[in-house]
Design an enzyme around this catalytic site. Structure first.
Site, mmCIF file in Angstrom:
data_model
loop_
_atom_site.group_PDB
_atom_site.id
_atom_site.type_symbol
_atom_site.label_atom_id
_atom_site.label_comp_id
_atom_site.label_asym_id
_atom_site.label_seq_id
_atom_site.Cartn_x
_atom_site.Cartn_y
_atom_site.Cartn_z
ATOM 1 N N THR A 228 0.875 -1.187 0.000
ATOM 2 C CA THR A 228 0.000 0.000 0.000
ATOM 3 C C THR A 228 0.909 1.232 0.000
ATOM 4 O OG1 THR A 228 -0.141 -0.256 2.415
ATOM 5 C CG2 THR A 228 -2.005 -1.047 1.119
ATOM 6 N N THR B 38 -1.623 -2.461 5.556
ATOM 7 C CA THR B 38 -1.945 -1.226 6.279
ATOM 8 C C THR B 38 -2.766 -0.330 5.353
ATOM 9 O OG1 THR B 38 0.121 -1.460 7.509
ATOM 10 C CG2 THR B 38 -0.891 0.739 7.464
ATOM 11 N N SER C 90 17.307 8.999 20.829
ATOM 12 C CA SER C 90 17.311 10.170 19.947
ATOM 13 C C SER C 90 18.460 10.069 18.957
ATOM 14 C CB SER C 90 17.423 11.443 20.780
ATOM 15 O OG SER C 90 18.555 11.385 21.614
ATOM 16 N N CYS D 170 7.770 1.915 6.452
ATOM 17 C CA CYS D 170 6.439 2.114 7.022
ATOM 18 C C CYS D 170 6.220 3.414 7.776
ATOM 19 C CB CYS D 170 6.070 0.915 7.878
ATOM 20 S SG CYS D 170 5.771 -0.522 6.821
ATOM 21 N N LYS E 49 17.867 1.026 9.558
ATOM 22 C CA LYS E 49 18.169 0.604 10.930
ATOM 23 C C LYS E 49 19.101 -0.600 10.825
ATOM 24 C CE LYS E 49 14.361 -2.624 11.846
ATOM 25 N NZ LYS E 49 13.236 -2.951 12.716
HETATM 26 N N1 LIG Z 1 7.320 -4.591 5.925
HETATM 27 C C1 LIG Z 1 6.867 -4.496 7.175
HETATM 28 O O1 LIG Z 1 7.652 -4.555 8.122
HETATM 29 C C2 LIG Z 1 5.406 -4.316 7.454
HETATM 30 C C3 LIG Z 1 4.503 -4.028 6.436
HETATM 31 N N2 LIG Z 1 3.166 -3.852 6.732
HETATM 32 C C4 LIG Z 1 2.200 -3.584 5.656
HETATM 33 O O2 LIG Z 1 1.943 -4.815 4.964
HETATM 34 C C5 LIG Z 1 1.697 -4.566 3.576
HETATM 35 C C6 LIG Z 1 2.663 -5.379 2.727
HETATM 36 O O3 LIG Z 1 3.961 -4.914 3.001
HETATM 37 P P1 LIG Z 1 5.274 -5.753 2.630
HETATM 38 O O4 LIG Z 1 5.083 -7.186 2.924
HETATM 39 O O5 LIG Z 1 6.400 -5.010 3.269
HETATM 40 O O6 LIG Z 1 5.298 -5.532 1.037
HETATM 41 P P2 LIG Z 1 6.344 -6.117 -0.017
HETATM 42 O O7 LIG Z 1 6.520 -5.085 -1.053
HETATM 43 O O8 LIG Z 1 7.531 -6.678 0.705
HETATM 44 O O9 LIG Z 1 5.571 -7.388 -0.658
HETATM 45 C C7 LIG Z 1 4.430 -7.323 -1.417
HETATM 46 C C8 LIG Z 1 4.343 -8.536 -2.352
HETATM 47 O O10 LIG Z 1 3.125 -8.442 -3.096
HETATM 48 C C9 LIG Z 1 3.372 -8.953 -4.421
HETATM 49 N N3 LIG Z 1 2.331 -8.471 -5.319
HETATM 50 C C10 LIG Z 1 2.217 -7.245 -5.915
HETATM 51 N N4 LIG Z 1 1.086 -7.188 -6.654
HETATM 52 C C11 LIG Z 1 0.464 -8.398 -6.516
HETATM 53 C C12 LIG Z 1 -0.741 -8.938 -7.004
HETATM 54 N N5 LIG Z 1 -1.568 -8.239 -7.774
HETATM 55 N N6 LIG Z 1 -1.075 -10.216 -6.667
HETATM 56 C C13 LIG Z 1 -0.258 -10.952 -5.875
HETATM 57 N N7 LIG Z 1 0.906 -10.481 -5.376
HETATM 58 C C14 LIG Z 1 1.265 -9.221 -5.691
HETATM 59 C C15 LIG Z 1 4.761 -8.456 -4.739
HETATM 60 O O11 LIG Z 1 5.349 -9.250 -5.773
HETATM 61 C C16 LIG Z 1 5.471 -8.624 -3.381
HETATM 62 O O12 LIG Z 1 6.111 -9.878 -3.281
HETATM 63 C C17 LIG Z 1 1.817 -3.039 3.408
HETATM 64 O O13 LIG Z 1 0.543 -2.475 3.537
HETATM 65 C C18 LIG Z 1 2.688 -2.626 4.584
HETATM 66 O O14 LIG Z 1 2.451 -1.287 4.972
HETATM 67 C C19 LIG Z 1 2.676 -4.004 7.988
HETATM 68 C C20 LIG Z 1 3.524 -4.317 9.033
HETATM 69 C C21 LIG Z 1 4.955 -4.495 8.845
HETATM 70 O O1 LIG Z 2 4.379 -0.986 9.955
HETATM 71 C C1 LIG Z 2 5.510 -1.438 9.891
HETATM 72 O O2 LIG Z 2 6.055 -1.810 8.855
HETATM 73 C C2 LIG Z 2 6.353 -1.580 11.112
HETATM 74 O O3 LIG Z 2 7.042 -0.311 11.329
HETATM 75 C C3 LIG Z 2 7.941 -0.310 12.440
HETATM 76 O O4 LIG Z 2 8.955 -1.292 12.271
HETATM 77 P P1 LIG Z 2 10.275 -1.033 11.389
HETATM 78 O O5 LIG Z 2 10.018 0.048 10.382
HETATM 79 O O6 LIG Z 2 10.692 -2.379 10.919
HETATM 80 O O7 LIG Z 2 11.418 -0.498 12.347
HETATM 81 P P2 LIG Z 2 11.543 0.134 13.811
HETATM 82 O O8 LIG Z 2 12.378 -0.753 14.630
HETATM 83 O O9 LIG Z 2 10.238 0.537 14.352
HETATM 84 O O10 LIG Z 2 12.390 1.460 13.478
HETATM 85 C C4 LIG Z 2 11.861 2.495 12.656
HETATM 86 C C5 LIG Z 2 12.813 3.674 12.604
HETATM 87 O O11 LIG Z 2 12.814 4.373 13.841
HETATM 88 C C6 LIG Z 2 14.160 4.599 14.277
HETATM 89 N N1 LIG Z 2 14.186 4.603 15.762
HETATM 90 C C7 LIG Z 2 13.562 3.627 16.467
HETATM 91 C C8 LIG Z 2 13.584 3.630 17.848
HETATM 92 C C9 LIG Z 2 14.241 4.665 18.536
HETATM 93 O O12 LIG Z 2 14.291 4.743 19.791
HETATM 94 N N2 LIG Z 2 14.859 5.626 17.796
HETATM 95 C C10 LIG Z 2 14.855 5.633 16.429
HETATM 96 O O13 LIG Z 2 15.419 6.558 15.801
HETATM 97 C C11 LIG Z 2 14.953 3.448 13.677
HETATM 98 O O14 LIG Z 2 16.325 3.773 13.572
HETATM 99 C C12 LIG Z 2 14.278 3.307 12.328
HETATM 100 O O15 LIG Z 2 14.815 4.206 11.388
HETATM 101 C C13 LIG Z 2 7.141 -0.666 13.709
HETATM 102 O O16 LIG Z 2 8.044 -0.724 14.820
HETATM 103 C C14 LIG Z 2 6.420 -2.004 13.545
HETATM 104 O O17 LIG Z 2 5.616 -2.250 14.713
HETATM 105 C C15 LIG Z 2 5.511 -1.912 12.319
HETATM 106 O O18 LIG Z 2 4.824 -3.142 12.088
#
Ligand SMILES: NC(=O)C1=CN([C@@H]2O[C@H](COP(=O)(O)OP(=O)(O)OC[C@H]3O[C@@H](n4cnc5c(N)ncnc54)[C@H](O)[C@@H]3O)[C@@H](O)[C@H]2O)C=CC1
Ligand SMILES: O=C(O)[C@H]1O[C@H](OP(=O)(O)OP(=O)(O)OC[C@H]2O[C@@H](n3ccc(=O)[nH]c3=O)[C@H](O)[C@@H]2O)[C@H](O)[C@@H](O)[C@@H]1O
Length: 433
Positions: free
Chosen positions: A84, A121, A263, A271, A330
């Site tokens: 997204t 998300t 900090s 994200c 990070k």
């Molecule tokens: N990466 C993270 O740490 C987190 C991500 N999210 C949320 O989860 C969602 C997914 O994020 P990620 O897994 O990081 O994305 P990503 O970009 O790593 O993976 C998305 C996958 O979807 C596939 N894709 C694209 N179009 C498609 C379609 N039409 N049909 C089937 N597959 C398709 C892509 O090839 C890719 O493998 C987002 O909304 C993100 O904000 C939530 C929590 C943590």
């Molecule tokens: O929606 C998401 O994708 C995810 O986003 C973050 O996870 P992430 O982006 O993997 O990394 P974090 O560990 O949260 O760090 C985010 C950023 O904040 C910075 N940070 C974090 C903590 C801190 O004390 N200070 C600081 O500068 C880190 O260096 C980094 O650049 C959230 O922590 C997850 O809960 C969430 O699911």
């Protein structure tokens, strides 16, 4: 249960492997053939601790990847874990959610019932106003809808998913004739083996829009917490006060807590920047300006320049070699999305510096994006002959740097993450201490 997951990226692959580990039969659908083949070969398409072992253990058994949407028909529930991304103006781009939901609708056409869970998300209203109509356009109007946001972090995705502090189940709860209870039942069943292993996790059952908003509130709160500690840290620096001593003290107040109180040069990643921008844009579209969130972004955007102005206090970097230590957003990942390294590099180049960067894993990705920067194979090589160094990522190995600084032309280090040890002979400046 038979579980399908559409999208096999960070979230999709992690939850697919973990659900298989928990005993479910899992089908993972993605449009990327290479990625699908990698998973079916028992390998992890992304680097996350604990993922490779789980995929290796279950691929060909309870875990299967495919490019064929039709395979979801034989499952009971489908999670949508599609990207997204942000549009130019920061608002959420739901086009991939729409096309994926349409394909899912085509695959499910004619089925009596199927639970569709939005894992991605998405801003409040998206599940009902975007996903459901797209399923219907595809030909399926029998969906029991749910929203189940994900809180895992990159670098600890498996551990976070399997041991959450909370799980959030959103479903349609208003009105007499809702499918909310049916959706909760399905999610309770899917998560039952996980919750058996993580009995302390809170289970929050709520509405669809509430679940969508909880995810944004969670990320916006954490990002703002870091911006607040950065703002206070900047104040500390003006007074010659160590912001880390202050943070350690206020952390004893459990209303504040010690987490996300580090900090420095600010937050990045795939994200925090995207989600804060999306919920801000969505709020503005509804006529409300979220002042705190805008301030959080403003403080975050200012930190790289503050880092560089501290370097300016010690050296004129024009025409000089400057080392950038750390490129990923990070430690523990090669992900450079939203990394603070980019504005730092830009600022150095604007000053006429010759930038040489080092990162233990992210240099390759950055080199694709920024071929205008020189890359060193080690911190020692980056520091060799440099008239200054800035630290952007808190990789552990930077804490162990020692005689590497001796080869610098001018031994000036400005640390944006409090990771380098100050020492005799080194001019050391902390961003907020
Ligand atoms: N990466 C993270 O740490 C987190 C991500 N999210 C949320 O989860 C969602 C997914 O994020 P990620 O897994 O990081 O994305 P990503 O970009 O790593 O993976 C998305 C996958 O979807 C596939 N894709 C694209 N179009 C498609 C379609 N039409 N049909 C089937 N597959 C398709 C892509 O090839 C890719 O493998 C987002 O909304 C993100 O904000 C939530 C929590 C943590
Ligand atoms: O929606 C998401 O994708 C995810 O986003 C973050 O996870 P992430 O982006 O993997 O990394 P974090 O560990 O949260 O760090 C985010 C950023 O904040 C910075 N940070 C974090 C903590 C801190 O004390 N200070 C600081 O500068 C880190 O260096 C980094 O650049 C959230 O922590 C997850 O809960 C969430 O699911």
């Amino acid at each position: 249960m038979r579980v399908s997951i559409v999208g096999s990226g960070y979230v999709g692959t992690t939850i697919a492997a973990c659900f298989a580990e928990l005993g479910h039969e899992v089908v993972n659908v993605d449009v990327d053939e290479d990625l699908v083949a990698t998973i079916n070969d028992g390998e992890a398409p992304i680097h996350e601790p604990g993922l490779e072992e789980r995929i290796a253990a279950h691929a060909g058994g309870r875990l299967r990847a495919t490019t064929d949407y039709d395979e979801v028909r034989e499952t009971d529930v489908t999670f949508l874990a599609l990207p997204t991304p942000s549009r130019e103006d920061g608002s959420i781009d739901t086009s991939i959610m729409e096309s994926g939901s349409e394909s899912l609708g085509e695959a499910l056409a004619g089925k009596d019932d199927h639970t569709v869970v939005v894992k991605s998300t998405v801003v409040p209203g998206t599940t009902e106003d975007v996903v459901e109509p797209a399923l219907e356009r595809g030909g399926f109007d029998g969906a029991t809808l749910a929203m189940n946001p994900e809180f895992l972090r990159m670098g600890s995705a498996v551990e976070d998913f399997l041991d959450p502090d909370k799980v959030v189940f959103g479903a349609r709860t208003e009105g007499d004739d809702t499918d909310g209870e049916a959706a909760y039942e399905v999610l309770r069943e899917v998560y039952a083996p996980l919750l058996d292993e993580a009995p302390d996790a809170a289970v929050v059952e709520t509405g669809l829009r509430e679940a969508e908003m909880i995810k944004y509130a969670n990320n916006a709160f954490l990002a703002s917490k870091v911006s607040l500690v950065n703002d206070l840290g900047n104040v500390c620096k003006e007074f010659g006060v160590d912001a880390y001593e202050v943070a350690d003290a206020i952390a004893h107040d459990d209303r504040i807590s010690g987490r996300f109180l580090r900090s420095g040069v600010g937050w990045g990643g795939s994200c925090f920047p995207k989600d804060v921008a999306a919920i801000t844009a969505a709020a503005k579209a509804e006529g409300y300006d979220p002042a705190m969130l805008e301030a959080a972004v403003e403080v975050n955007d200012g930190q790289p320049e503050r880092l560089l102005s501290l370097l300016d206090d010690h050296v004129d970097v024009s025409g000089e070699r400057v080392a950038v230590l750390g490129l990923s957003f990070k430690p523990g990942t090669d992900d450079i999305r939203g990394t603070r390294a980019i504005p730092v590099i830009d600022g150095l180049q604007e000053r006429g510096a010759d930038v040489v960067a080092y990162d233990p894993v992210a240099a390759e990705k950055m080199a694709e994006k920024r071929p205008d920067v020189a890359y060193a194979d080690s911190a020692r090589d980056a520091l060799d002959g440099a008239s200054g160094a800035v630290v952007v990522t808190d990789w552990d190995e930077f804490a162990a740097l020692d005689d590497e600084f001796e080869a610098m032309a001018e031994r000036v280090v400005v640390d944006g993450r409090r990771i380098v040890e100050p020492r005799d002979g080194l001019t050391y400046e902390g961003l907020t201490w």
